[in-house]
Write a protein that holds these residues in place. Structure first.
Motif, PDB file in Angstrom:
ATOM      1  N   ILE A   4      -5.667  -3.737  -7.132  1.00 27.32           N
ATOM      2  CA  ILE A   4      -4.836  -3.311  -5.482  1.00 27.32           C
ATOM      3  C   ILE A   4      -5.123  -4.023  -5.408  1.00 27.32           C
ATOM      4  O   ILE A   4      -5.489  -4.986  -5.121  1.00 27.32           O
ATOM      5  N   LEU A   5      -3.470  -4.638  -4.853  1.00 29.07           N
ATOM      6  CA  LEU A   5      -3.440  -6.038  -3.823  1.00 29.07           C
ATOM      7  C   LEU A   5      -3.607  -5.248  -1.951  1.00 29.07           C
ATOM      8  O   LEU A   5      -2.556  -4.016  -1.960  1.00 29.07           O
ATOM      9  N   GLY A   6      -4.170  -6.070  -1.374  1.00 29.21           N
ATOM     10  CA  GLY A   6      -4.341  -5.734  -0.069  1.00 29.21           C
ATOM     11  C   GLY A   6      -5.458  -5.815   0.775  1.00 29.21           C
ATOM     12  O   GLY A   6      -6.390  -5.661  -0.484  1.00 29.21           O
ATOM     13  N   LYS A   7      -5.723  -5.839   1.374  1.00 29.47           N
ATOM     14  CA  LYS A   7      -7.013  -6.576   2.507  1.00 29.47           C
ATOM     15  C   LYS A   7      -7.627  -5.177   2.621  1.00 29.47           C
ATOM     16  O   LYS A   7      -7.479  -4.066   3.688  1.00 29.47           O
ATOM     17  N   ALA A   8      -8.944  -5.533   2.513  1.00 25.87           N
ATOM     18  CA  ALA A   8      -9.605  -3.923   2.214  1.00 25.87           C
ATOM     19  C   ALA A   8     -10.031  -3.456   3.649  1.00 25.87           C
ATOM     20  O   ALA A   8     -10.772  -3.034   4.059  1.00 25.87           O
ATOM     21  N   SER A   9      -9.519  -4.408   4.747  1.00 26.68           N
ATOM     22  CA  SER A   9      -9.889  -3.681   7.062  1.00 26.68           C
ATOM     23  C   SER A   9      -8.490  -2.381   7.016  1.00 26.68           C
ATOM     24  O   SER A   9      -8.349  -2.438   7.558  1.00 26.68           O
ATOM     25  N   SER A  10      -7.435  -3.574   5.801  1.00 20.96           N
ATOM     26  CA  SER A  10      -6.175  -1.449   5.991  1.00 20.96           C
ATOM     27  C   SER A  10      -6.644  -0.976   5.906  1.00 20.96           C
ATOM     28  O   SER A  10      -6.913   0.013   4.796  1.00 20.96           O
ATOM     29  N   ASP A  31      -6.690 -10.484  -1.864  1.00 19.34           N
ATOM     30  CA  ASP A  31      -5.963 -10.334  -1.005  1.00 19.34           C
ATOM     31  C   ASP A  31      -5.104 -10.475  -0.793  1.00 19.34           C
ATOM     32  O   ASP A  31      -4.267 -11.339  -1.092  1.00 19.34           O
ATOM     33  N   TRP A  32      -3.253  -9.600  -0.108  1.00 20.65           N
ATOM     34  CA  TRP A  32      -2.417  -9.807   0.184  1.00 20.65           C
ATOM     35  C   TRP A  32      -2.468  -9.244   1.466  1.00 20.65           C
ATOM     36  O   TRP A  32      -2.960  -8.242   1.701  1.00 20.65           O
ATOM     37  N   GLY A  33      -0.965  -9.431   2.191  1.00 25.62           N
ATOM     38  CA  GLY A  33      -1.134  -9.575   3.380  1.00 25.62           C
ATOM     39  C   GLY A  33      -0.445 -10.018   4.521  1.00 25.62           C
ATOM     40  O   GLY A  33      -0.321 -10.832   4.289  1.00 25.62           O
ATOM     41  N   ALA A  34      -0.274 -10.073   5.920  1.00 26.61           N
ATOM     42  CA  ALA A  34       0.568 -10.928   6.524  1.00 26.61           C
ATOM     43  C   ALA A  34      -0.410 -11.907   6.746  1.00 26.61           C
ATOM     44  O   ALA A  34      -1.794 -12.026   6.476  1.00 26.61           O
ATOM     45  N   GLY A  35       0.213 -12.995   7.088  1.00 29.60           N
ATOM     46  CA  GLY A  35      -0.978 -14.553   7.222  1.00 29.60           C
ATOM     47  C   GLY A  35      -0.362 -15.410   5.978  1.00 29.60           C
ATOM     48  O   GLY A  35      -0.979 -15.892   5.966  1.00 29.60           O
ATOM     49  N   THR A  39       6.211 -18.587   0.350  1.00 38.58           N
ATOM     50  CA  THR A  39       5.734 -18.522  -1.136  1.00 38.58           C
ATOM     51  C   THR A  39       5.408 -17.254  -1.715  1.00 38.58           C
ATOM     52  O   THR A  39       5.862 -16.389  -2.809  1.00 38.58           O
ATOM     53  N   ALA A  40       3.930 -16.366  -1.311  1.00 42.62           N
ATOM     54  CA  ALA A  40       3.242 -16.160  -2.308  1.00 42.62           C
ATOM     55  C   ALA A  40       3.957 -14.368  -0.976  1.00 42.62           C
ATOM     56  O   ALA A  40       3.693 -13.034  -1.711  1.00 42.62           O
ATOM     57  N   GLN A  41       4.458 -14.584   0.460  1.00 41.95           N
ATOM     58  CA  GLN A  41       5.235 -13.263   0.798  1.00 41.95           C
ATOM     59  C   GLN A  41       6.219 -12.484  -0.904  1.00 41.95           C
ATOM     60  O   GLN A  41       6.970 -11.826  -0.776  1.00 41.95           O
ATOM     61  N   ASP A  42       6.973 -13.660  -0.374  1.00 48.09           N
ATOM     62  CA  ASP A  42       8.412 -13.567  -1.531  1.00 48.09           C
ATOM     63  C   ASP A  42       7.772 -12.680  -3.074  1.00 48.09           C
ATOM     64  O   ASP A  42       8.348 -11.897  -3.310  1.00 48.09           O
ATOM     65  N   PRO A  49       9.527  -3.755  -1.790  1.00 47.06           N
ATOM     66  CA  PRO A  49      10.733  -4.602  -1.242  1.00 47.06           C
ATOM     67  C   PRO A  49      10.275  -5.066   0.688  1.00 47.06           C
ATOM     68  O   PRO A  49      10.410  -5.468   1.404  1.00 47.06           O
ATOM     69  N   ASN A  50       9.126  -3.429   0.462  1.00 50.79           N
ATOM     70  CA  ASN A  50       8.534  -3.490   2.209  1.00 50.79           C
ATOM     71  C   ASN A  50       7.637  -4.380   2.978  1.00 50.79           C
ATOM     72  O   ASN A  50       7.057  -4.254   3.295  1.00 50.79           O
ATOM     73  N   ALA A  51       7.046  -5.383   1.456  1.00 49.35           N
ATOM     74  CA  ALA A  51       6.107  -6.361   2.027  1.00 49.35           C
ATOM     75  C   ALA A  51       5.022  -5.738   2.227  1.00 49.35           C
ATOM     76  O   ALA A  51       4.370  -6.233   3.622  1.00 49.35           O
ATOM     77  N   MET A  52       4.002  -4.514   1.769  1.00 48.64           N
ATOM     78  CA  MET A  52       3.376  -4.203   2.900  1.00 48.64           C
ATOM     79  C   MET A  52       2.660  -3.403   1.893  1.00 48.64           C
ATOM     80  O   MET A  52       2.749  -3.674   0.665  1.00 48.64           O
ATOM     81  N   VAL A  53       1.272  -3.136   2.091  1.00 46.06           N
ATOM     82  CA  VAL A  53      -0.518  -3.159   1.447  1.00 46.06           C
ATOM     83  C   VAL A  53      -0.439  -1.512   1.743  1.00 46.06           C
ATOM     84  O   VAL A  53       0.062  -0.932   2.445  1.00 46.06           O
ATOM     85  N   PRO A  54      -0.804  -0.769   0.772  1.00 48.10           N
ATOM     86  CA  PRO A  54      -1.636  -1.822  -0.750  1.00 48.10           C
ATOM     87  C   PRO A  54       0.090  -1.262  -1.780  1.00 48.10           C
ATOM     88  O   PRO A  54       0.465  -0.200  -1.916  1.00 48.10           O
ATOM     89  N   VAL A  55      -0.279  -1.771  -2.975  1.00 47.02           N
ATOM     90  CA  VAL A  55       0.099  -2.004  -4.130  1.00 47.02           C
ATOM     91  C   VAL A  55      -0.334  -2.488  -4.988  1.00 47.02           C
ATOM     92  O   VAL A  55      -2.104  -2.937  -5.075  1.00 47.02           O
TER      93      VAL A  55
END
Length: 207
Positions: A4-10, A31-35, A39-42, A49-55
């Motif tokens: 699961i990709l995404g910050k636990a606070s989301s 942890d993935w997300g804003a900030g 290169t990591a965002q790419d 393609p939305n660059a939003m979590v979760p994935v």
């Protein structure tokens, strides 16, 4: 193992984490997300393609959109615990999931960004007041429904609809604003609080 990709606070990541806990699905979270650096965002945008979590990454399978992920996990277990197999019962659960993702989420957006996130772009007092009223009205819809139908969103049994709605109700209760006293919502929140995973992934200090 499921990743699961995404910050636990989301709030949307927490939907997936709570669902996994209810289903007994083991997972690893990153942890993935804003900030993150560009290169990591790419790299992340290559997955979503939305660059939003979760994935989620399940072997070679990649999936995004939190409610869709939760449905997928329920379908993978194929036991009907959170998402019924019978068409009408399933539709009732999915109806409230879709309402949460569209109507309810849009209702709280401006007020939450102003009152909790302190967003500089959300400072208009009139829009904050309207946002609070809009949010309270939508929670009132859920309150009336719960008072009519029973213990949970789709009836007497806890379902996937309660995962997504429970997080939204918690956010409403955690936001510093005036709100009506909805007795059915109060009882609903107390019932959800009896579930161990609710305290880990919802009632854990995060709005």
């Amino acid at each position: 193992m499921l990743k699961i990709l995404g910050k636990a606070s989301s709030i949307n990541v927490r939907k997936v984490l709570w669902t996994c806990a209810e289903l007994g699905i083991e997972f690893e979270r990153e942890d993935w997300g804003a900030g993150f650096q560009s290169t990591a965002q790419d790299s992340f945008r290559a997955l979503n393609p939305n660059a939003m979590v979760p994935v989620i990454v399940d072997g070679d399978f990649v999936l995004w959109e939190s409610n869709t992920i939760c449905r997928y996990l329920c379908n993978k277990t194929n036991d009907g615990r959170l998402l019924p197999v019978e068409p009408q019962a399933r539709a009732r659960v999915e109806q409230w999931m879709d309402w949460q993702a569209t109507e309810l989420n849009n209702a709280w957006r401006y007020a939450f960004m102003a009152l909790v996130r302190n967003s500089p772009a959300h400072r208009d007092p009139a829009q904050i007041e309207a946002g609070v009223a809009h949010w309270n009205r939508h929670i009132g819809i859920l309150d009336h429904h719960l008072a009519t139908i029973g213990r949970y969103a789709a009836g007497d049994h806890f379902s996937l609809a309660d995962v997504v709605l429970g997080l939204s109700v918690h956010r409403w209760l955690s936001t510093p604003m005036e709100r009506p006293l909805y007795s059915a919502i109060t009882g609903y929140y107390e019932r959800l609080s009896e579930r161990p995973a609710f305290h880990i992934f919802c009632r854990n200090g995060e709005p």
